[in-house]
Structure formats: structure tokens, C-alpha cells
Design a protein around this motif. Structure first.
Motif, PDB file in Angstrom:
ATOM      1  N   GLY A 209       2.898  -5.084   4.632  1.00 20.37           N
ATOM      2  CA  GLY A 209       4.017  -4.722   3.739  1.00 20.37           C
ATOM      3  C   GLY A 209       3.582  -4.772   2.284  1.00 20.37           C
ATOM      4  N   PRO A 214       8.637 -11.749   3.048  1.00 18.14           N
ATOM      5  CA  PRO A 214       9.638 -10.690   2.856  1.00 18.14           C
ATOM      6  C   PRO A 214      11.072 -11.095   3.154  1.00 18.14           C
ATOM      7  CG  PRO A 214       8.270 -10.264   4.791  1.00 18.14           C
ATOM      8  CD  PRO A 214       7.636 -11.409   4.067  1.00 18.14           C
ATOM      9  N   ASP A 238      -0.091  -3.571   1.672  1.00 20.09           N
ATOM     10  CA  ASP A 238      -0.093  -2.203   2.224  1.00 20.09           C
ATOM     11  C   ASP A 238      -1.339  -1.962   3.084  1.00 20.09           C
ATOM     12  OD1 ASP A 238       2.330  -1.120   1.132  1.00 20.09           O
ATOM     13  OD2 ASP A 238       1.341  -1.235  -0.821  1.00 20.09           O
TER      14      ASP A 238
END
Ligand SMILES: Cc1cc2nc3c(=O)[nH]c(=O)nc-3n(C[C@H](O)[C@H](O)[C@H](O)COP(=O)(O)OP(=O)(O)OC[C@H]3O[C@@H](n4cnc5c(N)ncnc54)[C@H](O)[C@@H]3O)c2cc1C
Ligand SMILES: NC(=O)c1ccc[n+]([C@@H]2O[C@H](COP(=O)([O-])OP(=O)(O)OC[C@H]3O[C@@H](n4cnc5c(N)ncnc54)[C@H](O)[C@@H]3O)[C@@H](O)[C@H]2O)c1
Length: 484
Positions: A209, A214, A238
Motif C-alpha cells: 500500500g 493503514p 507501493d
């Protein structure tokens, strides 16, 4: 064992912290209880999770605090004493022996059956002992599934042969790897990256992510990412892992990467790779199919911890196995609630207290579950994030404060960096969420839990005066900003 001894009021499957507490509550309420355990009494928490991870992290945080304190900076400039840290961790796990916990069960009047338990039908559990002997237990009132969770590994080419670390190896390793790749951006990933980096490993954190942690307020992941990077962790967001290869059993592991963060050279090499990619329920081989449930699923429970869809209402699940909150303290809270519910139903009490915050419902799981992430800086949060509250349709106001501006914080550490947020429900005039990030904020958290759970009106909270000069004066700053 005579057949009569195999009938108990309550059978508990799994002697982790949650099963132990549930059996204890049921026994304290006058019911007979037996607990079935296939590995070590004390469960994941005691041997491969909370205790060893925090024992690894405590010296890391103590050193970081000392390095930020004028006068002791120099004394804490050196490396950690790795053998001493690992020995302390080993002591906290009782060297992976459970004699002490077995003694506690005995003293608490709870019977223990060692072996793998499976539900065989309504109120029946068959236990296969390590020597293959079988024994069937019958419950008069309830069976409680407290079998916890295990690390969930993704389906990846080469992974099985690459001997990946899971949370078990990450908390019990006896040597510091030269290079450690950590896959995941959740709590296990950031805590273990913090610990092993400080113990001397070169750590690369691979996060698919955009950021860390998160599920928490965004600034939590941002501040932890900043600190990990400063500590020398290579953070690649990412970035997904598509293949894992360990060509030689004793050789390094090669990870193939994809995603915007993978860069031109889409492989990295490490000595060990930790997959910290979430948890799976340990319900795949506990006989759920014999009572109409699907093996391998999280158990769906109501707020009393009773499993939904089981005729007769005799099956309960508490702790990780019901997926309400994968935290030891919340599981133990559920155990206290479920123990009270089982006892009340066994005693034929006509009415249970099932309104929110009643004695027989685990309301705090959804409205006030606290969590501390033991990184440097620590993250301490309770209740809803602003985003959660908004998506639940609550009308809120968010107040943020720089913790570094608080006198107690600047005394605590030179250049203290941290932030606090409170989320106020405007219709109810009380806090529904609080997050602190910064050194030593873990011990502040219970004040926030009290405000959220007791739904203390803001105007009354104004009279709770924080002592000067402590970090808790951030409460005053938050409330001043809110009241204007
Ligand atoms: C690395 C790591 C660090 C963590 N740190 C924290 C922390 O700091 N604070 C916190 O609150 N939470 C933490 N957690 C989460 C915490 O470990 C779990 O929430 C907690 O262990 C759940 O307790 P439990 O009793 O439900 O399950 P477990 O602790 O998993 O215990 C379940 C027990 O059931 C037994 N069992 C399973 N199946 C059977 C069967 N069929 N028959 C008999 N026995 C069986 C298992 O052997 C095990 O002993 C951490 C987790 C990890 C992975
Ligand atoms: N201090 C604490 O309270 C503490 C410490 C450790 C763990 N825990 C508990 O244990 C539970 C498990 O922790 P965790 O960190 O394993 O799980 P997690 O769910 O917190 O994080 C897992 C992360 O891995 C990522 N992920 C999943 N599959 C992936 C894949 N194939 N490739 C790359 N990334 C992937 C997810 O996006 C997520 O960010 C948590 O729910 C946590 O509450 C608590």
C-alpha cells in the motif's frame, strides 16, 4: 479417567490468554471447566507474539529515550547488547515451557487435557493426545472456541521452499540476520522492523500500500515511517512481492518485486524474509463441519460471543477466533463477558444485560478497543478514527495537537516529536476516538479509553486537570483548542 470425569459444565478449546480467562471466569461462577490445549498453555501471546515481541522492543525504546535525554546520551550511544536482549526475551517466554501456566490452571481449579480438540457434535469434543489416545468430553452447558489465529501467508511462487519467517520466527529467532526483508505494513511488520533493525539487521520493509498502519489515523503511519527511515530501514511502499526464491537451503532468498515502488531493479536479496501479512483463523481442523459451520472461517458471534447459527446456542467463540479485535486484552475482555454469559444462562437467569455497555455484551470491541503499537515513536489509539467515524455517518469534529509543544513532552525527550488527535461526536458531546503518537504515549492511553468508554461529556473532561509538567497536559491543549 472414568466416564463421569469427562462431563464438564464448560469445555474450552485452546489455552491461550483468552481460553484461560474464559475457563477461569466460568469456574469462578461455580461451573466446572476443562481446557484443551494442543501446544503450550499460554498460547501465541506468551511464546510467539505479545511477550517476546515486547521483550525485544523494550531495550530498543529505552535506548532511544536515553539517546534523546541530555546527560545520558553518551552512555546510550553504543549498540544494544544483543545476547542480553535475546536472553531477556527467552526468559519472558519461560524458554518456551509452560510448567508455570499448567500450575496456575491447577491452582485455579481448571482441568487440563493436552491434545488436539475437535467438535464432534452438539456439546461434544474429542481430543487426540500426542500419543494418539482419544478422549471424548461432553459439556453440560457450553463449548467455547478460543483457538486463536496463525500467520496468513500469501499464495506466492517459491514461498513454501524459501523457509519464510512468520511472526513465530520473528519473535523467537536466536540470531540476528544480516539482511531481513519484511513484507507487510501492519503492526507486526513495523514492530519487528523496529526491533531487528535496532538489533543490527539491515531491514527492508516492503509495503504494497501507500503507507504504514493503514487502519490507524494516517499521521501514525507517517510518523512511524519517518522514524524507521531515520533508523536506517529501507522503506519501499507501493511494492508487492510476486515471487520468492531460495536456491540453496543455506543461501540467501531473492524476492521479485512489482508495483510503482519496485523500481528498475525489481529484485532484492535478503538472508531472511518475514511475511507479516495478517492472520488466519485456527478453525480449519476443529470439527466445525460437524455443527453446520464452515471450517477455516472466522467464527461469527453476537455481542455475547455466542456463535450465530448453531441450534441450542451452546457454542461460543472468544479472542482471535471470532475476529472482532485481534488483541490479547480485547480477547480477555470477551472471555470475561462470555464467561458471565455462560454462567448466567447455566443458572437460568431470565434476562441478560445486553444493552450497549451491559454486563453481558462486549461493546468495547467496536466502540472502545485500545491498542498500543510499540514502535519508536509509540502509537496509542482507542475507539474510532476520523475516517471510521465519518463512514459510520457520525457528525464529528477533529482536533489535532503537536505533542512536541507540551512542556512535559519536551522534558521527556529532547526534540520530542509527536501528535495527538481527538475525535468528538458533536451530537453526543463526547469523545469517540483518540490517537497519540510519540515516545511514551502508551501509558497515556487508558485516560483516553476512560473518556471514550465512559462517554465523559466534554464539559466534565475540562475539569480533569492533567499534572504539570507531564505529557498528559496534551489533554488540556486538545480541550482548549476544542472549546476555543
Ligand atoms: C507478533 C505479534 C505480536 C502481538 N503483540 C500484541 C500485543 O502487544 N498486544 C496485544 O494485545 N496483542 C498482540 N498480538 C495479538 C495477540 O497475540 C492475540 O490477539 C492473542 O494471542 C489472541 O489470544 P487467543 O487466546 O485468542 O489465541 P492464541 O494466543 O492464538 O491461543 C490459542 C491457543 O489455542 C490452541 N489451539 C488451537 N487449536 C487448537 C485445537 N484444535 N485444540 C487444542 N488447542 C488448540 C493453540 O495452540 C493456542 O495455544 C500480537 C500478535 C502477534 C502475531
Ligand atoms: N502491539 C499490538 O497490539 C500488536 C502487535 C502485533 C500484532 N498485533 C495484532 O496482530 C494482528 C496481526 O498483525 P499483522 O501485522 O500480521 O496484520 P495486519 O492485518 O495488521 O497487517 C497486515 C498487513 O499486510 C498487508 N498484506 C496482506 N497481504 C499481503 C500480501 N500478499 N503482500 C503484501 N502485503 C500484504 C496488509 O495490507 C496489511 O497492511 C493485528 O490485527 C494486530 O492487532 C497487535
Amino acid at each position: 479417567m472414568g466416564a463421569a470425569m469427562d462431563v464438564y459444565d464448560v469445555i474450552v478449546l485452546g489455552a491461550g490468554p483468552v481460553g484461560e480467562n474464559l475457563a477461569d471466569r466460568a469456574h469462578a461462577a461455580g461451573l466446572s471447566a476443562v481446557i484443551v490445549e494442543s501446544e503450550l498453555i499460554g498460547g501465541e501471546c506468551s511464546y510467539w507474539a505479545c511477550m517476546p515481541s515486547k521483550a525485544l522492543l523494550r531495550p530498543v525504546i529505552a535506548r532511544a529515550d536515553a539517546r534523546r535525554t541530555p546527560g545520558v546520551q553518551q552512555a546510550a550511544a553504543g549498540p544494544l547488547d544483543v545476547p542480553a536482549v535475546l536472553a531477556n526475551r527467552d526468559a519472558f517466554t519461560s524458554h518456551w515451557k509452560d510448567d508455570g501456566q499448567a500450575q496456575w490452571l491447577e491452582s485455579a481449579g481448571i482441568d487440563l487435557v493436552r491434545g488436539h480438540g475437535r467438535i464432534d457434535g452438539p456439546r461434544k469434543v474429542t481430543v487426540t493426545a500426542p500419543d494418539g489416545q482419544r478422549r471424548t468430553l461432553t459439556a453440560r452447558h457450553a463449548v467455547a472456541v478460543c483457538t486463536g489465529s496463525r500467520a496468513a501467508l500469501p499464495e506466492l511462487r517459491g514461498l513454501a521452499d524459501a523457509r519464510p519467517w512468520t511472526s513465530r520466527e520473528a519473535t523467537s529467532a536466536q540470531h540476528v540476520p544480516g539482511r531481513l526483508a519484511v513484507v507487510g505494513g501492519g503492526v507486526v511488520a513495523v514492530e519487528m522492523a523496529t526491533a531487528w533493525r535496532a538489533l543490527g539487521a539491515e531491514v527492508t520493509l516492503l509495503v504494497r500500500g501507500r503507507g504504514l498502519l493503514p487502519r490507524m489515523e494516517p499521521f501514525a503511519g507517517e510518523l512511524v515511517a519517518e522514524a524507521l527511515t531515520e533508523a536506517g530501514v529501507v522503506l519501499r511502499t507501493d511494492t508487492s512481492v510476486t515471487e520468492v526464491r531460495r536456491s540453496e537451503p543455506a543461501g540467501p532468498v531473492t524476492l521479485t518485486l512489482a508495483g510503482d515502488g519496485a523500481g528498475a531493479n525489481a529484485t532484492i536479496e535478503a538472508d531472511e524474509v518475514l511475511f507479516a501479512t495478517g492472520r488466519a483463523p485456527r478453525t480449519d481442523d476443529i470439527g466445525l463441519e460437524n455443527v453446520g459451520l464452515r471450517p477455516g472461517t472466522w467464527l461469527d458471534v453476537d455481542d455475547t460471543c455466542q456463535v450465530r447459527g448453531v441450534p441450542g446456542g451452546w457454542l461460543y467463540a472468544a479472542g482471535d477466533s471470532n475476529h472482532r479485535a485481534l488483541l490479547t486484552h480485547q480477547g480477555k475482555y470477551q472471555a470475561r463477558i462470555a464467561g458471565a454469559v455462560i454462567a448466567a444462562r447455566a443458572q437460568g437467569l431470565p434476562l441478560l444485560e445486553t444493552d450497549p455497555w451491559g454486563a453481558h455484551v462486549a461493546t468495547a470491541d467496536t466502540a472502545g478497543a485500545p491498542q498500543v503499537v510499540f514502535t519508536d515513536p509509540e502509537v496509542a489509539a482507542v475507539g474510532l478514527t476520523a475516517a471510521d467515524a465519518e463512514s459510520a455517518g457520525r457528525r464529528i469534529r477533529v482536533v489535532d495537537q503537536d505533542l512536541g509543544q507540551v512542556a512535559g513532552a519536551s522534558l521527556y525527550a529532547d526534540g520530542y516529536r509527536g501528535r495527538a488527535r481527538m475525535v468528538v461526536d458533536l451530537d453526543r458531546d463526547h469523545l469517540i476516538g483518540v490517537t497519540f503518537v510519540g515516545p511514551a504515549v502508551g501509558e497515556l492511553l487508558h485516560s483516553a479509553s476512560l473518556a471514550v468508554v465512559a462517554e465523559i461529556p466534554i464539559e466534565r473532561l475540562w475539569h480533569a486537570v492533567p499534572a504539570y509538567p507531564t505529557i498528559s497536559e496534551v489533554w488540556l491543549r486538545l480541550l482548549e483548542a476544542y472549546r476555543g
